[in-house]
Scaffold this active site. Structure first.
Site, mmCIF file in Angstrom:
data_model
loop_
_atom_site.group_PDB
_atom_site.id
_atom_site.type_symbol
_atom_site.label_atom_id
_atom_site.label_comp_id
_atom_site.label_asym_id
_atom_site.label_seq_id
_atom_site.Cartn_x
_atom_site.Cartn_y
_atom_site.Cartn_z
ATOM 1 N N SER A 142 0.414 -10.235 -5.724
ATOM 2 C CA SER A 142 -0.347 -10.144 -4.476
ATOM 3 C C SER A 142 -1.544 -11.085 -4.592
ATOM 4 O O SER A 142 -1.967 -11.429 -5.703
ATOM 5 C CB SER A 142 -0.863 -8.716 -4.316
ATOM 6 N N TYR A 155 -4.631 -0.904 -7.257
ATOM 7 C CA TYR A 155 -3.697 -1.934 -6.775
ATOM 8 C C TYR A 155 -4.087 -3.302 -7.342
ATOM 9 O O TYR A 155 -3.261 -4.028 -7.895
ATOM 10 C CB TYR A 155 -3.705 -1.945 -5.241
HETATM 11 N N1 LIG Z 1 2.982 -6.703 2.758
HETATM 12 C C1 LIG Z 1 1.959 -7.355 2.223
HETATM 13 O O1 LIG Z 1 1.036 -7.808 2.920
HETATM 14 C C2 LIG Z 1 1.897 -7.549 0.735
HETATM 15 C C3 LIG Z 1 0.814 -8.296 0.222
HETATM 16 C C4 LIG Z 1 0.744 -8.499 -1.135
HETATM 17 C C5 LIG Z 1 1.729 -8.006 -1.980
HETATM 18 N N2 LIG Z 1 2.776 -7.294 -1.469
HETATM 19 C C6 LIG Z 1 3.775 -6.778 -2.419
HETATM 20 O O2 LIG Z 1 5.084 -6.997 -1.930
HETATM 21 C C7 LIG Z 1 5.975 -6.025 -2.502
HETATM 22 C C8 LIG Z 1 6.843 -5.434 -1.401
HETATM 23 O O3 LIG Z 1 6.009 -4.688 -0.514
HETATM 24 P P1 LIG Z 1 6.244 -4.644 1.064
HETATM 25 O O4 LIG Z 1 5.040 -5.205 1.694
HETATM 26 O O5 LIG Z 1 7.560 -5.187 1.412
HETATM 27 O O6 LIG Z 1 6.145 -3.057 1.293
HETATM 28 P P2 LIG Z 1 7.202 -2.007 1.828
HETATM 29 O O7 LIG Z 1 6.510 -0.690 1.749
HETATM 30 O O8 LIG Z 1 7.761 -2.428 3.136
HETATM 31 O O9 LIG Z 1 8.376 -2.086 0.742
HETATM 32 C C9 LIG Z 1 8.238 -1.570 -0.565
HETATM 33 C C10 LIG Z 1 9.567 -0.950 -0.984
HETATM 34 O O10 LIG Z 1 9.403 -0.441 -2.322
HETATM 35 C C11 LIG Z 1 10.030 0.830 -2.386
HETATM 36 N N3 LIG Z 1 9.464 1.636 -3.458
HETATM 37 C C12 LIG Z 1 8.267 2.299 -3.473
HETATM 38 N N4 LIG Z 1 8.138 2.980 -4.625
HETATM 39 C C13 LIG Z 1 9.269 2.730 -5.349
HETATM 40 C C14 LIG Z 1 9.723 3.159 -6.617
HETATM 41 N N5 LIG Z 1 9.006 3.996 -7.395
HETATM 42 N N6 LIG Z 1 10.929 2.712 -7.048
HETATM 43 C C15 LIG Z 1 11.678 1.880 -6.280
HETATM 44 N N7 LIG Z 1 11.311 1.467 -5.062
HETATM 45 C C16 LIG Z 1 10.118 1.885 -4.605
HETATM 46 C C17 LIG Z 1 9.798 1.456 -1.012
HETATM 47 O O11 LIG Z 1 10.716 2.510 -0.758
HETATM 48 C C18 LIG Z 1 9.964 0.252 -0.096
HETATM 49 O O12 LIG Z 1 11.305 0.104 0.336
HETATM 50 C C19 LIG Z 1 5.076 -4.994 -3.203
HETATM 51 O O13 LIG Z 1 5.079 -5.243 -4.593
HETATM 52 C C20 LIG Z 1 3.704 -5.267 -2.611
HETATM 53 O O14 LIG Z 1 2.656 -4.898 -3.474
HETATM 54 C C21 LIG Z 1 2.873 -7.050 -0.125
#
Ligand SMILES: NC(=O)c1ccc[n+]([C@@H]2O[C@H](COP(=O)([O-])OP(=O)(O)OC[C@H]3O[C@@H](n4cnc5c(N)ncnc54)[C@H](O)[C@@H]3O)[C@@H](O)[C@H]2O)c1
Length: 301
Positions: A142, A155
């Site tokens: 991130s 986080y």
């Molecule tokens: N969306 C953003 O702006 C953003 C920014 C920076 C980083 N990220 C990173 O991107 C990655 C994906 O996040 P996203 O934004 O798509 O969020 P999201 O919530 O849409 O997807 C995350 C997925 O991870 C799954 N998950 C949660 N806990 C879990 C576990 N213990 N075991 C297996 N699966 C699990 C959830 O069920 C979900 O399907 C994450 O690592 C997040 O930190 C996202």
């Protein structure tokens, strides 16, 4: 790795957001997929979208915070697809709150899902990748992993560690034919904004109650999410970076500017202080829309 067609990919957190978009985009490139998540209902939806694209796809329940779950899914992966070309460690969570509101269990949960997941995955997959002398490990970090933004601290801590482990592996594994990338998303419109597990500041909770705060925070998150990038657009950039074997994969140039600023330590210190002040101002303005002056409550400790 340049050619993805007919290659095999294992991905975590593919039921929603970035993971889901990744799985579908890679299937369109002709990759076979092994998709995992804890949310089986939505994972099955991702699977059926991929099935219609004519590649092989398997879906498995896997809680990335459990080593046993990852080991089981990996064994299942190898029995179905044989060899691993692309490993995407994507699953992640946020538990939101200020330093005072967050409990030790919150820290543990976030570090288990965001950091230990990657340690588990590397422990499980790396030996067989080393035997084959090939493969590409992609860890999703991130922008919160390249500079110490405001909240939430667990986080930020987890994502800095993800960046660290990725950099360290990049140098070590290159001579064994294994590539490593770390994706640094900025703001991507996903469910992460609605699943923030918010811990409300106690002083505000006492003064206004949970229902009112839910309304205010929902409005703040809606505004943030409205400005965020669509996951399909972000994933297009990520796949392009993977194909070029880049260590760092960004979706905005702002992240590069931030990294460059670290070369000017004094300016960077000022930036951190101002960033904190500005984000407090944003929350302050949002609360003012609801007639609340947060300065009366001394929340940001
Ligand atoms: N969306 C953003 O702006 C953003 C920014 C920076 C980083 N990220 C990173 O991107 C990655 C994906 O996040 P996203 O934004 O798509 O969020 P999201 O919530 O849409 O997807 C995350 C997925 O991870 C799954 N998950 C949660 N806990 C879990 C576990 N213990 N075991 C297996 N699966 C699990 C959830 O069920 C979900 O399907 C994450 O690592 C997040 O930190 C996202």
């Amino acid at each position: 790795m340049i050619e993805l067609k007919h290659k095999n990919c294992f991905i975590t957190g593919a039921a929603s957001g970035i993971g889901r978009s990744f799985a579908i985009a890679l299937a369109k490139e002709g990759m076979n997929l092994f998709i995992t998540d804890i949310d089986m209902e939505n994972l099955k939806k991702t699977k059926s979208e991929i099935e219609s694209l004519g590649v092989r796809v398997y879906a498995n329940k896997c809680d990335v915070s459990s080593f046993e779950d990852l080991e089981c899914s990996a064994n299942e992966f190898y029995s179905k697809l044989g060899s691993l070309d692309l490993l995407i460690n994507n699953a992640g969570i946020v538990i939101s709150g200020t330093l005072l509101e967050l409990e030790l269990e919150d820290w543990k949960k976030v570090l288990d899902v965001n950091l230990w997941s990657i340690i588990h995955s590397i422990k499980v997959f790396l030996p067989r990748m080393l035997e084959r002398k090939s493969g590409h490990i992609v860890n999703v970090a991130s922008a919160a992993g390249i500079f110490g933004s405001t909240e939430p601290l667990p986080y930020i801590t987890s994502k800095f560690a993800v960046v660290g482990i990725s950099e360290a592996l990049f140098g070590r594994l290159r001579s064994y034919g294994i590539n490593v990338s770390v994706i640094v998303p900025s703001y991507v419109r996903t469910d992460i904004f609605s699943n923030l597990n918010l811990k409300y500041p106690k002083k505000l909770l006492d003064a206004f109650g949970k229902e009112k705060l839910e309304e205010i925070y929902k409005s703040i998150l809606n505004e943030m999410s409205g400005k965020a990038m669509h996951p399909d657009r972000a994933v297009k950039k990520y796949i392009s970076g993977i194909k070029k074997n880049q260590l760092y994969i960004f979706d905005t140039r702002v992240s590069l500017t931030l990294l460059a600023l670290k070369g000017k330590p004094q300016e960077f210190e000022e930036f951190l202080i101002n960033y904190h002040k500005n984000s407090n101002n944003v929350s302050r303005e949002q609360f003012l829309k609801f007639g609340i002056n947060v300065d009366d409550y001394d929340l940001y400790q």
